[in-house]
Write an enzyme that holds these catalytic residues in place. Structure first.
Site, short mmCIF file in Angstrom:
data_model
loop_
_atom_site.label_atom_id
_atom_site.label_comp_id
_atom_site.label_asym_id
_atom_site.label_seq_id
_atom_site.Cartn_x
_atom_site.Cartn_y
_atom_site.Cartn_z
N ARG A 36 -28.47 1.51 14.27
CA ARG A 36 -27.82 0.08 13.61
C ARG A 36 -27.91 -1.05 14.39
O ARG A 36 -27.84 -2.02 14.34
CB ARG A 36 -25.98 0.59 13.63
CG ARG A 36 -25.86 1.85 12.42
CD ARG A 36 -24.58 1.81 11.38
NE ARG A 36 -24.65 3.61 11.11
CZ ARG A 36 -25.17 3.64 9.65
NH1 ARG A 36 -25.71 3.25 8.87
NH2 ARG A 36 -24.80 4.96 8.77
N ASP A 81 -18.69 2.16 10.65
CA ASP A 81 -20.04 2.34 11.08
C ASP A 81 -21.15 0.95 10.55
O ASP A 81 -21.67 0.51 10.84
CB ASP A 81 -20.83 3.22 9.78
CG ASP A 81 -20.62 4.42 10.48
OD1 ASP A 81 -21.05 5.17 11.59
OD2 ASP A 81 -21.00 5.58 9.31
N LYS A 137 -20.04 5.93 19.52
CA LYS A 137 -21.07 6.52 18.71
C LYS A 137 -22.47 5.89 19.47
O LYS A 137 -22.63 6.70 20.44
CB LYS A 137 -21.06 5.30 17.57
CG LYS A 137 -19.61 5.18 17.16
CD LYS A 137 -19.73 5.26 15.25
CE LYS A 137 -18.56 5.41 14.73
NZ LYS A 137 -17.82 6.44 13.45
N LYS A 143 -26.28 8.30 3.54
CA LYS A 143 -26.83 9.30 4.71
C LYS A 143 -25.27 10.40 4.44
O LYS A 143 -25.56 11.86 5.12
CB LYS A 143 -26.90 8.61 5.63
CG LYS A 143 -27.25 10.07 6.96
CD LYS A 143 -27.54 9.17 8.32
CE LYS A 143 -26.54 8.63 8.68
NZ LYS A 143 -26.38 8.29 10.37
N SER A 144 -23.96 10.31 4.68
CA SER A 144 -23.52 11.10 4.34
C SER A 144 -23.34 11.60 3.26
O SER A 144 -22.71 13.38 4.31
CB SER A 144 -21.23 9.81 4.79
OG SER A 144 -21.98 9.59 5.86
N GLN A 186 -15.44 12.66 10.19
CA GLN A 186 -15.53 13.96 10.70
C GLN A 186 -14.93 14.93 11.26
O GLN A 186 -15.52 16.24 10.34
CB GLN A 186 -17.07 13.47 12.09
CG GLN A 186 -18.38 12.45 10.92
CD GLN A 186 -18.57 12.08 12.67
OE1 GLN A 186 -17.98 12.45 13.65
NE2 GLN A 186 -19.67 11.26 12.34
N ARG A 206 -23.78 16.51 3.32
CA ARG A 206 -22.57 17.38 2.74
C ARG A 206 -23.76 17.93 1.23
O ARG A 206 -22.81 19.00 0.85
CB ARG A 206 -21.70 16.41 2.16
CG ARG A 206 -21.03 16.25 3.49
CD ARG A 206 -19.67 15.45 2.82
NE ARG A 206 -18.74 14.52 3.86
CZ ARG A 206 -19.09 13.73 5.07
NH1 ARG A 206 -20.29 12.96 5.09
NH2 ARG A 206 -17.96 13.76 5.21
#
Length: 459
Positions: free
Chosen positions: A412, A336, A363, A42-43, A190, A47
């Protein structure tokens, strides 16, 4: 009437959103077996859209995560005039418009549940010549944004927040940004990435010094697009006013998604799984290091590079875990993954202690408190602390006869307690699971195929 789905997501005609009360119903027992490919990282997916949009030329991307969070980023750039074909089976093409080619959106850009998208986009939009507003869902609108707006203001940006320092973010154009030399008060990829993206539009050098290593996907991807980034120890610098050139990107499987199956296979007797093509970026492997410290049986094979990122196949077999004091240097490398690490701790022999993780409090939910509440519901001794938790391993109970565990719409948390059902004494019911689609579309289906006895109920 409730609707049940035995092997995963609802049918194509059923649309579920974050407001839907989706429940997981897990029957205990079983083991995890087989070869699995979890969705793309996902990260990196976030990007890939951001940088390909401001590059020159067309970038082709494979392995893109088609989850709600990354699709929100994609939609935002379409709103700003970027031509994007796909995604289709994780593949898409982005026709870049260059650093100065984005157009003013006609409406606020909705980031949904994604803190990564909002914080990174705040940096990228701070240097544009048009105003923009970033909004999100109820959960994202409560998350702190001053950690990015304060240093952006030092660079000369104009970003207005709510009185609480949260979204919506109203970003006004300025004549120019100035590079700064910024020391991160807490480890945060971030914040670092936000300032690097703003630095592309700033005069002079933008330098960020880290207090501890954080994920370096932005640095790696900027380099892949031909933009020079220098690093000396914990200090990262780039000069504004350069150009990005299109390239081909392959996004590895997300280690954060793989983490649920790594823990599941470790705690479920007789398990043996192979997770294919998982990203093993050195700034993301805390989950592997921590589980190995706890006695997990984890092997990495076929190590290679994909799109500038290291990847490997990960084989995990069941093992007897032991409680540990989690090393401080591993905390930013697994930030995470801690919800599911807490499940591993609940199944381990002895005591596990985490400190230095106050970031978990802000979070998608207060992950320390919510996980402690859920573990206590299952009969585990869990003591939340300001910056961590103490968990005494034991036998997981059941939610049978109660109202279930509430994930507080945190993806999560929902997946972690689903995995906990492998070792429970009786049925486990988890509420508020719809947001799993933000990061792991098809989680329940893949988990069921691997051996988790899971059903879904839409109320």
């Amino acid at each position: 009437m409730p609707r049940f789905y035995r092997l995963g997501w609802a049918s194509a005609g059923d649309s579920l959103d974050a407001a839907t009360n989706l429940k997981y119903l897990i029957t205990p027992g079983g083991s995890l077996q087989g070869r699995l490919r979890v969705p793309g990282d996902k990260s990196i997916s976030h990007r890939s859209i951001m940088l390909s949009a401001i590059a020159e030329g067309t970038t082709h991307i494979r392995g893109f995560l088609e989850g709600a969070d990354s699709l929100a980023t994609l939609a935002a750039f379409r709103e700003m005039g970027v031509e994007i074909q796909g995604p289709e089976h994780g593949e898409l093409s982005v026709k870049g418009v260059g650093l100065r080619g984005l157009r003013q959106p006609e409406r606020p850009l909705d980031m949904g549940n994604s803190g990564t998208a909002m914080r990174l986009l705040a940096g990228l939009l701070a240097g544009q010549r048009f105003p923009a507003t970033l909004v999100g869902d109820a959960s994202l609108s409560r998350r702190p944004m001053r950690r990015v707006t304060a240093p952006l203001t030092e660079m000369g940006a104009q970003v207005l927040t709510s009185e609480a320092g949260s979204a919506p973010l109203h970003i006004q154009p300025v004549s120019s940004l100035q590079g700064i030399d910024y020391h991160l008060p807490v480890a945060s990829a971030q914040v670092k990435s936000c300032l690097m993206l703003a630095g592309l539009y700033a005069q002079g050098d933008t330098c960020i010094t880290e207090t501890a290593p954080t994920r370096d996907h932005t640095e790696r991807m900027l380099t892949a697009f031909g933009y020079e980034v220098s690093r000396s120890g914990s200090r990262i610098c780039l000069k504004g006013g350069g150009r990005l050139s299109s390239c081909d990107l392959e996004i590895p499987a997300d280690i954060s998604s793989a983490a649920f199956f790594m823990v599941g296979a470790s705690i479920a007797h007789g398990s043996d799984i192979l997770l294919e093509s998982v990203g093993i970026n050195p700034t993301r492997v805390g989950i592997i290091n921590i589980l190995r410290d706890m006695g997990a049986n984890i092997d990495l094979t076929d190590k290679r590079m994909a799109g500038g990122e290291p990847v490997a196949d990960i084989r995990v077999r069941s093992a007897r875990l032991r409680g540990i004091r989690i090393p401080l240097d591993q905390v930013p490398l697994a930030i995470d993954e801690f919800p599911v690490i807490f499940v591993a701790a609940a199944c381990a022999d002895g005591e596990t202690i985490l400190t230095g993780a106050e970031e978990l409090r802000v979070k998608e939910s207060d992950r320390i408190q919510v996980m402690a509440d859920g573990l206590k519901h299952l009969g585990i001794e869990a003591e939340p602390r300001a910056d961590g938790i103490r968990i005494l391993g034991g036998e997981l109970g059941s939610t049978d006869g109660g109202d279930g565990i509430h994930a507080h719409s945190d993806h999560r948390i929902a997946m972690s307690f689903a995995i906990a059902g492998l070792r429970a004494r009786g049925p486990v019911e988890v509420h508020d699971c719809a947001n799993v689609e933000t990061s792991f579309p098809g989680f329940a289906r893949l988990a069921a195929q691997a051996g988790l006895q899971i059903e879904q109920e839409v109320v």
